[in-house]
Motif scaffolding. Structure first.
Motif, PDB file in Angstrom:
ATOM      1  N   PHE A  36       0.804  -1.154  -0.014  1.00 31.66           N
ATOM      2  CA  PHE A  36       0.096   0.123  -0.104  1.00 31.66           C
ATOM      3  C   PHE A  36       0.841   1.324   0.159  1.00 31.66           C
ATOM      4  O   PHE A  36       1.964   1.093   0.480  1.00 31.66           O
ATOM      5  CB  PHE A  36      -1.042   0.015   1.109  1.00 31.66           C
ATOM      6  CG  PHE A  36      -0.270  -0.361   2.596  1.00 31.66           C
ATOM      7  CD1 PHE A  36       0.386   0.785   3.265  1.00 31.66           C
ATOM      8  CD2 PHE A  36      -0.382  -1.536   2.972  1.00 31.66           C
ATOM      9  CE1 PHE A  36       0.957   0.509   4.353  1.00 31.66           C
ATOM     10  CE2 PHE A  36       0.404  -1.829   4.312  1.00 31.66           C
ATOM     11  CZ  PHE A  36       0.830  -0.891   4.928  1.00 31.66           C
ATOM     12  N   ASP A  51      -6.588   3.919   2.123  1.00 33.56           N
ATOM     13  CA  ASP A  51      -5.641   2.856   1.171  1.00 33.56           C
ATOM     14  C   ASP A  51      -5.182   1.598   1.704  1.00 33.56           C
ATOM     15  O   ASP A  51      -5.445   0.685   1.180  1.00 33.56           O
ATOM     16  CB  ASP A  51      -4.438   3.690   0.978  1.00 33.56           C
ATOM     17  CG  ASP A  51      -4.374   4.702  -0.117  1.00 33.56           C
ATOM     18  OD1 ASP A  51      -5.369   4.808  -0.969  1.00 33.56           O
ATOM     19  OD2 ASP A  51      -3.395   5.528  -0.296  1.00 33.56           O
ATOM     20  N   ARG A  53      -6.941   0.162   4.501  1.00 32.29           N
ATOM     21  CA  ARG A  53      -8.355  -0.553   4.718  1.00 32.29           C
ATOM     22  C   ARG A  53      -8.632  -1.199   3.199  1.00 32.29           C
ATOM     23  O   ARG A  53      -9.039  -2.448   3.170  1.00 32.29           O
ATOM     24  CB  ARG A  53      -9.304   0.437   4.859  1.00 32.29           C
ATOM     25  CG  ARG A  53     -10.712  -0.451   5.422  1.00 32.29           C
ATOM     26  CD  ARG A  53     -11.992   0.211   5.239  1.00 32.29           C
ATOM     27  NE  ARG A  53     -12.191   0.648   3.816  1.00 32.29           N
ATOM     28  CZ  ARG A  53     -12.588   1.741   3.492  1.00 32.29           C
ATOM     29  NH1 ARG A  53     -12.771   2.703   4.216  1.00 32.29           N
ATOM     30  NH2 ARG A  53     -12.930   1.936   2.059  1.00 32.29           N
ATOM     31  N   ASP A  54      -8.408  -0.658   2.292  1.00 29.59           N
ATOM     32  CA  ASP A  54      -8.592  -1.200   0.760  1.00 29.59           C
ATOM     33  C   ASP A  54      -7.672  -2.636   0.749  1.00 29.59           C
ATOM     34  O   ASP A  54      -8.046  -3.422   0.126  1.00 29.59           O
ATOM     35  CB  ASP A  54      -8.580  -0.284  -0.359  1.00 29.59           C
ATOM     36  CG  ASP A  54      -9.432   0.803  -0.287  1.00 29.59           C
ATOM     37  OD1 ASP A  54     -10.701   0.575   0.575  1.00 29.59           O
ATOM     38  OD2 ASP A  54      -9.573   1.787  -1.086  1.00 29.59           O
ATOM     39  N   TRP A  55      -6.422  -2.108   1.037  1.00 25.73           N
ATOM     40  CA  TRP A  55      -5.364  -3.222   0.885  1.00 25.73           C
ATOM     41  C   TRP A  55      -5.761  -4.504   1.966  1.00 25.73           C
ATOM     42  O   TRP A  55      -5.750  -5.560   1.391  1.00 25.73           O
ATOM     43  CB  TRP A  55      -4.028  -2.935   1.301  1.00 25.73           C
ATOM     44  CG  TRP A  55      -2.979  -3.984   1.477  1.00 25.73           C
ATOM     45  CD1 TRP A  55      -2.291  -4.591   0.268  1.00 25.73           C
ATOM     46  CD2 TRP A  55      -2.591  -4.429   2.749  1.00 25.73           C
ATOM     47  NE1 TRP A  55      -1.541  -5.559   0.882  1.00 25.73           N
ATOM     48  CE2 TRP A  55      -1.821  -5.482   2.269  1.00 25.73           C
ATOM     49  CE3 TRP A  55      -2.618  -4.163   4.117  1.00 25.73           C
ATOM     50  CZ2 TRP A  55      -1.047  -6.264   3.244  1.00 25.73           C
ATOM     51  CZ3 TRP A  55      -1.889  -4.973   4.956  1.00 25.73           C
ATOM     52  CH2 TRP A  55      -1.123  -5.907   4.420  1.00 25.73           C
ATOM     53  N   GLU A  57      -8.967  -5.241   2.956  1.00 23.77           N
ATOM     54  CA  GLU A  57     -10.224  -5.842   2.330  1.00 23.77           C
ATOM     55  C   GLU A  57      -9.796  -6.681   1.007  1.00 23.77           C
ATOM     56  O   GLU A  57     -10.470  -7.673   0.732  1.00 23.77           O
ATOM     57  CB  GLU A  57     -11.090  -5.008   1.947  1.00 23.77           C
ATOM     58  CG  GLU A  57     -11.803  -4.397   3.111  1.00 23.77           C
ATOM     59  CD  GLU A  57     -12.762  -3.280   2.984  1.00 23.77           C
ATOM     60  OE1 GLU A  57     -12.824  -2.732   1.816  1.00 23.77           O
ATOM     61  OE2 GLU A  57     -13.221  -2.706   4.010  1.00 23.77           O
ATOM     62  N   CYS A  58      -8.785  -6.340   0.434  1.00 26.70           N
ATOM     63  CA  CYS A  58      -8.304  -7.386  -0.861  1.00 26.70           C
ATOM     64  C   CYS A  58      -7.690  -8.572  -0.494  1.00 26.70           C
ATOM     65  O   CYS A  58      -7.619  -9.350  -1.091  1.00 26.70           O
ATOM     66  CB  CYS A  58      -7.578  -6.577  -1.781  1.00 26.70           C
ATOM     67  SG  CYS A  58      -8.117  -5.205  -2.734  1.00 26.70           S
ATOM     68  N   SER A  59      -7.278  -8.562   0.723  1.00 21.61           N
ATOM     69  CA  SER A  59      -6.775  -9.931   1.544  1.00 21.61           C
ATOM     70  C   SER A  59      -7.455 -10.926   2.053  1.00 21.61           C
ATOM     71  O   SER A  59      -7.321 -11.738   2.898  1.00 21.61           O
ATOM     72  CB  SER A  59      -5.548  -9.484   2.357  1.00 21.61           C
ATOM     73  OG  SER A  59      -4.690  -8.398   1.862  1.00 21.61           O
ATOM     74  N   LYS A  60      -9.132 -10.487   1.789  1.00 23.31           N
ATOM     75  CA  LYS A  60      -9.878 -11.285   2.453  1.00 23.31           C
ATOM     76  C   LYS A  60      -9.634 -12.941   2.435  1.00 23.31           C
ATOM     77  O   LYS A  60      -9.426 -13.102   1.102  1.00 23.31           O
ATOM     78  CB  LYS A  60     -11.348 -10.758   2.233  1.00 23.31           C
ATOM     79  CG  LYS A  60     -12.497 -11.519   2.776  1.00 23.31           C
ATOM     80  CD  LYS A  60     -13.911 -10.928   2.362  1.00 23.31           C
ATOM     81  CE  LYS A  60     -14.957 -11.715   2.905  1.00 23.31           C
ATOM     82  NZ  LYS A  60     -16.232 -11.256   2.488  1.00 23.31           N
ATOM     83  N   GLU A  62     -11.613 -16.296   2.184  1.00 22.04           N
ATOM     84  CA  GLU A  62     -12.946 -16.851   1.872  1.00 22.04           C
ATOM     85  C   GLU A  62     -13.238 -18.013   2.598  1.00 22.04           C
ATOM     86  O   GLU A  62     -12.191 -18.895   2.455  1.00 22.04           O
ATOM     87  CB  GLU A  62     -13.219 -16.963   0.338  1.00 22.04           C
ATOM     88  CG  GLU A  62     -13.370 -16.052  -0.626  1.00 22.04           C
ATOM     89  CD  GLU A  62     -14.467 -14.954   0.009  1.00 22.04           C
ATOM     90  OE1 GLU A  62     -15.503 -15.214   0.423  1.00 22.04           O
ATOM     91  OE2 GLU A  62     -14.422 -13.805  -0.392  1.00 22.04           O
TER      92      GLU A  62
END
Length: 88
Positions: A36, A51, A53-55, A57-60, A62
């Motif tokens: 980031f 920035d 937080r977005d990073w 969330e992309c590492s979620k 499943e």
């Protein structure tokens, strides 16, 4: 005029570490790796919360539901039978 959202603010490494639970050392490693963006005005490292937080969330990760897991096991068993043949 630029609209600023409630999550559009900057944190230094100490603040981000306290907020995220990640060590300052680990945050520096992620910044060096380009995970980031970070900014360094006047020598202090700053990270935009949005920035970061977005990073995150992309590492979620499943999580599989039980039904999905059962289907996955059936699929793997079918592939094993096809690849290695069925032994009796």
């Amino acid at each position: 005029m630029k609209t600023v959202s409630s999550d559009d603010f900057f944190l230094d490494l100490t603040q981000l570490s306290a907020r995220s639970g990640l060590s300052k050392r680990k945050l520096r490693e992620y910044i060096q790796a380009g995970a980031f963006p970070a900014y360094q005005p006047g020598g202090k490292i700053l990270i935009n919360w949005r920035d970061f937080r977005d990073w995150v969330e992309c590492s979620k990760i499943e999580v599989c539901h039980e039904m999905d897991f059962d289907r996955m096991v059936e699929h793997l068993l079918d592939e094993t039978k096809t690849t290695f043949g069925t032994r009796h």
